[in-house]
Design an enzyme around this catalytic site. Structure first.
Site, short mmCIF file in Angstrom:
data_model
loop_
_atom_site.label_atom_id
_atom_site.label_comp_id
_atom_site.label_asym_id
_atom_site.label_seq_id
_atom_site.Cartn_x
_atom_site.Cartn_y
_atom_site.Cartn_z
N CYS A 9 6.18 -7.57 -1.02
CA CYS A 9 6.04 -6.52 -2.04
C CYS A 9 6.95 -6.80 -3.23
O CYS A 9 8.15 -7.01 -3.06
CB CYS A 9 6.37 -5.15 -1.43
SG CYS A 9 6.18 -3.80 -2.60
N HIS A 45 -0.14 -13.39 1.56
CA HIS A 45 -0.79 -13.03 0.29
C HIS A 45 -0.79 -14.29 -0.56
O HIS A 45 0.25 -14.79 -0.94
CB HIS A 45 -0.01 -11.91 -0.39
CG HIS A 45 -0.69 -11.37 -1.62
ND1 HIS A 45 -0.59 -10.06 -2.00
CD2 HIS A 45 -1.47 -11.96 -2.56
CE1 HIS A 45 -1.28 -9.86 -3.11
NE2 HIS A 45 -1.82 -11.01 -3.47
N GLN A 67 4.68 -0.93 9.02
CA GLN A 67 5.19 -1.90 8.06
C GLN A 67 6.55 -1.44 7.54
O GLN A 67 6.68 -0.32 7.03
CB GLN A 67 4.20 -2.06 6.91
CG GLN A 67 4.53 -3.19 5.98
CD GLN A 67 3.46 -3.41 4.93
OE1 GLN A 67 3.61 -4.28 4.08
NE2 GLN A 67 2.38 -2.65 4.97
N LYS A 110 4.65 -10.29 6.70
CA LYS A 110 3.72 -10.41 5.58
C LYS A 110 4.50 -10.99 4.42
O LYS A 110 5.56 -10.47 4.06
CB LYS A 110 3.14 -9.04 5.21
CG LYS A 110 2.11 -9.09 4.09
CD LYS A 110 1.50 -7.71 3.85
CE LYS A 110 0.37 -7.78 2.84
NZ LYS A 110 0.86 -8.04 1.46
N ASN A 143 -4.56 -12.86 2.88
CA ASN A 143 -4.55 -11.62 2.12
C ASN A 143 -4.58 -11.95 0.64
O ASN A 143 -4.12 -13.00 0.22
CB ASN A 143 -3.29 -10.82 2.47
CG ASN A 143 -3.12 -9.56 1.61
OD1 ASN A 143 -2.09 -9.39 0.96
ND2 ASN A 143 -4.10 -8.69 1.59
N GLY A 167 -6.90 -4.99 1.42
CA GLY A 167 -6.14 -3.82 1.00
C GLY A 167 -6.89 -2.96 0.01
O GLY A 167 -7.55 -1.98 0.38
N ARG A 168 -6.82 -3.32 -1.27
CA ARG A 168 -7.35 -2.44 -2.31
C ARG A 168 -8.86 -2.22 -2.20
O ARG A 168 -9.34 -1.11 -2.43
CB ARG A 168 -7.00 -3.01 -3.69
CG ARG A 168 -5.55 -2.77 -4.09
CD ARG A 168 -5.23 -3.43 -5.41
NE ARG A 168 -5.22 -4.88 -5.29
CZ ARG A 168 -5.39 -5.73 -6.29
NH1 ARG A 168 -5.62 -5.26 -7.51
NH2 ARG A 168 -5.33 -7.03 -6.10
N MET A 175 0.83 -1.21 0.00
CA MET A 175 0.00 0.00 0.00
C MET A 175 0.86 1.26 0.00
O MET A 175 0.50 2.27 0.59
CB MET A 175 -0.93 -0.01 1.21
CG MET A 175 -1.78 -1.27 1.33
SD MET A 175 -2.88 -1.54 -0.07
CE MET A 175 -4.18 -0.38 0.27
N GLY A 194 -6.92 -10.41 -3.00
CA GLY A 194 -8.13 -10.57 -3.80
C GLY A 194 -9.43 -10.59 -3.03
O GLY A 194 -10.47 -10.97 -3.57
#
Length: 317
Positions: free
Chosen positions: A83, A155, A53, A123, A195, A218-219, A1, A197
């Site tokens: 990431c 994720h 983070q 993460k 995490n 998140g998104r 993010m 989708g």
């Protein structure tokens, strides 16, 4: 993010949910050690619980960054090993570290030693490039857990560091929720969150009911907060009622906006996080247009936001 969940975004999101744990955008250890700590770490007391983070791959630097974050009052220090951005790859951290579980373990051990009493979490992805997640992920979790970490957010996609852009890495690699559930069954002592989708609270509720310990959104929470955030409190507590809806959140933001603008913050630095509040509702287009066209102008302040809210309310009447 990165560039999304800054302090203005987190303030807005906290208004809409009391229970959700908020995460900062990823900040590199080097930036925390050598950069403008006041700007990078500033947060409002209302944001708690809030996690810092961090990105990095040097144990000593990450330990120092964790100390800085803990001293600033953050409730959790999270190491990002997921990431896939170009900036992260050039610094040899983020998802690249899925290839180096022993290094991650050393980083985590150093961070834990540096901040006793503050949780250090990780993460990660399920793997990168040609790795077999069924082999790589349990080995990664076991080694990092042995270093003292007991909480992971996974994720449920691979990161393809060769051939896909960071944006494509958020959508193209297929989701595999099943492997996250298998990791929870294999490591029941670990706190494992899902995490990737997740666009609806029903999906989050199903994951929790199936035995996972948490869900990170998140998104969807960023782009459509009015649909996602107000329902989280009821999901977490099991009690009816929830956080503020979009209209209430906008009204609650007005005093904050006035104070921030008086202190020199540009209105568009705040309202860019508010554009999706009314997604799918009558008046949403006018709301976005008024803020997008006016918030960057000199002197713009809370009155513009109030006027934009009037467009939504008039369409709903």
């Amino acid at each position: 993010m990165m560039d999304w969940t800054d302090r203005h975004c987190r303030y807005l999101h906290r208004l809409m949910s009391r229970e959700v744990v908020l995460y900062t955008e990823m900040i590199t250890a080097a930036a925390l050690i050598h950069g403008d700590r006041e700007r990078l770490l500033r947060h409002d007391a209302c944001e708690h619980p809030v996690a810092l983070q961090i990105g990095g791959s040097e144990p000593d630097a990450l330990a120092e960054a964790a100390r800085i974050g803990a001293a600033a009052g953050y409730d959790e220090i999270n190491l990002n090993v997921g990431c896939p951005s170009d900036r992260v790859q050039s610094g040899a951290f983020g998802a690249c570290l899925m290839r180096e579980p022993d290094l991650v373990a050393r980083c985590v051990a150093a961070m834990i030693a540096a901040v006793p009493g503050v949780p250090v979490t990780v993460k990660c992805r399920i793997g990168v490039d040609e790795q077999d997640p069924e082999v790589v992920l349990p080995d990664f979790l076991a080694r990092v857990a042995d270093a003292g970490c007991n909480a992971f957010t996974i994720h449920a996609r691979k990161a393809w560091l060769e051939g896909l852009s960071p944006k494509e890495n958020r959508d193209i690699p297929p989701l595999d929720y099943g492997i996250v559930h298998r990791m929870k069954a294999r490591f029941p002592q670990l706190h494992i969150s899902l995490n990737g989708g997740i666009t609806a609270l029903d999906t989050a509720a199903d994951a929790l009911a199936a035995g996972l310990d948490g869900v990170m959104i998140g998104r969807a929470a960023y782009h459509d907060p009015g649909r996602i955030l107000p329902g989280i409190d009821a999901l977490v507590t099991g009690r009816p009622g929830g956080g503020r809806g979009p209209e209430e959140a906008v009204l609650a933001m007005l005093d904050y906006i006035e104070a921030e603008c008086a202190a020199g913050t540009r209105l568009n630095q705040i309202t860019r996080h508010m554009l999706g509040l009314f997604s799918g509702r009558p008046g949403a287009r006018q709301w976005r247009r008024m803020l997008s066209e006016g918030a960057h102008l000199p002197g713009a302040g809370p009155e513009l936001v109030r006027d934009a809210l009037g467009c939504v309310e008039s369409r709903a009447a």
